[in-house]
Design a protein around this motif. Sequence first.
Motif, PDB file in Angstrom:
ATOM      1  N   THR A 120       0.869  28.943  26.828  1.00  0.00           N
ATOM      2  CA  THR A 120       0.798  27.609  26.244  1.00  0.00           C
ATOM      3  C   THR A 120       1.959  27.421  25.291  1.00  0.00           C
ATOM      4  O   THR A 120       2.219  28.277  24.442  1.00  0.00           O
ATOM      5  CB  THR A 120      -0.525  27.439  25.474  1.00  0.00           C
ATOM      6  N   VAL A 121       2.665  26.283  25.423  1.00  0.00           N
ATOM      7  CA  VAL A 121       3.795  25.960  24.558  1.00  0.00           C
ATOM      8  C   VAL A 121       3.434  24.710  23.770  1.00  0.00           C
ATOM      9  O   VAL A 121       3.194  23.652  24.348  1.00  0.00           O
ATOM     10  CB  VAL A 121       5.085  25.728  25.376  1.00  0.00           C
ATOM     11  N   LYS A 122       3.390  24.847  22.444  1.00  0.00           N
ATOM     12  CA  LYS A 122       3.039  23.719  21.573  1.00  0.00           C
ATOM     13  C   LYS A 122       4.208  23.418  20.652  1.00  0.00           C
ATOM     14  O   LYS A 122       4.878  24.326  20.181  1.00  0.00           O
ATOM     15  CB  LYS A 122       1.829  24.065  20.702  1.00  0.00           C
ATOM     16  N   GLY A 123       4.439  22.159  20.376  1.00  0.00           N
ATOM     17  CA  GLY A 123       5.405  21.763  19.368  1.00  0.00           C
ATOM     18  C   GLY A 123       6.781  21.399  19.884  1.00  0.00           C
ATOM     19  O   GLY A 123       7.672  21.115  19.088  1.00  0.00           O
ATOM     20  N   LEU A 124       7.000  21.399  21.181  1.00  0.00           N
ATOM     21  CA  LEU A 124       8.318  21.008  21.702  1.00  0.00           C
ATOM     22  C   LEU A 124       8.594  19.533  21.444  1.00  0.00           C
ATOM     23  O   LEU A 124       9.744  19.142  21.248  1.00  0.00           O
ATOM     24  CB  LEU A 124       8.406  21.284  23.199  1.00  0.00           C
ATOM     25  N   ASP A 125       7.543  18.717  21.426  1.00  0.00           N
ATOM     26  CA  ASP A 125       7.733  17.281  21.228  1.00  0.00           C
ATOM     27  C   ASP A 125       8.244  16.955  19.831  1.00  0.00           C
ATOM     28  O   ASP A 125       8.846  15.907  19.617  1.00  0.00           O
ATOM     29  CB  ASP A 125       6.445  16.529  21.519  1.00  0.00           C
ATOM     30  N   LEU A 126       8.045  17.846  18.859  1.00  0.00           N
ATOM     31  CA  LEU A 126       8.539  17.604  17.499  1.00  0.00           C
ATOM     32  C   LEU A 126      10.057  17.667  17.423  1.00  0.00           C
ATOM     33  O   LEU A 126      10.658  17.163  16.483  1.00  0.00           O
ATOM     34  CB  LEU A 126       7.931  18.619  16.528  1.00  0.00           C
ATOM     35  N   PHE A 127      10.691  18.294  18.421  1.00  0.00           N
ATOM     36  CA  PHE A 127      12.143  18.401  18.453  1.00  0.00           C
ATOM     37  C   PHE A 127      12.771  17.346  19.357  1.00  0.00           C
ATOM     38  O   PHE A 127      13.959  17.410  19.654  1.00  0.00           O
ATOM     39  CB  PHE A 127      12.556  19.798  18.935  1.00  0.00           C
ATOM     40  N   GLY A 128      11.991  16.395  19.824  1.00  0.00           N
ATOM     41  CA  GLY A 128      12.523  15.310  20.649  1.00  0.00           C
ATOM     42  C   GLY A 128      12.634  15.664  22.119  1.00  0.00           C
ATOM     43  O   GLY A 128      13.356  15.006  22.864  1.00  0.00           O
TER      44      GLY A 128
END
Length: 179
Positions: A120-128
Amino acid sequence: MAEKPQPVRVLYCLVCSLPAEYCEFGPDFEKCKPWLIQNAPDLYPGLIKETNAKEADKVAEQLQSAGISSSSGDGATPSGVTSAPKEEVKRLPGGKIKKKEKQEVVIEKVTRNKRKCITTVKGLDLFGVKLSDASKKLGKKFATGASVVKGPTEKEQIDVQGDISYDIVDFITETWPDV
C-alpha cells in the motif's frame, strides 16, 4: 488493669477528603498543597521549601516584567529577551485544532491469507502526483495489478499486488524526484 486505647484523631483533607498522609496519592494533589501547607506543615516539609522557592521565582518574574515594561516605551528590547514568533493554529468549531498534513509517503506491506501480500502506498497525492497515473505506471513496471482505493481514513491510496515494498521506493524516487 490496663488502660483502654484511645481512638486516633485523623486529619482529613478538606479538598480531596483523604487523610492528609494520603493526599499525595489522591487525584488532585496540586489543589491539596495550599491546604496542607496551612493545616499540616509537619507532614510535608518539602512543600514549604517548594513554596518558598516558587515565591522567590514569582518575585523575580515581577521584577523582570517591571523592567521590561519600563524599557518598552522607546521600542527597544532589552538584551537577552527575544520575542518568539507565535505559530498560527487553525481552530475548528468545538475546540479542535487542525494540523497540517505531513508531506510523506508511507509504504506498507499487508499480508493476507498466508503467502499473498499487498503493498500500500499512501501520500503520493500530497506531492501533486495523480494517483491513477501512478497506479498504471506501478502496474506496468512490476507486472502486477495496481488500483486506487479509499483507505480507512477516507483518503485515496494505491494498492499493488505483491511484496514490492523495497523495489517500489527506488521506482518512486526515480520516477518522481520531488517525492
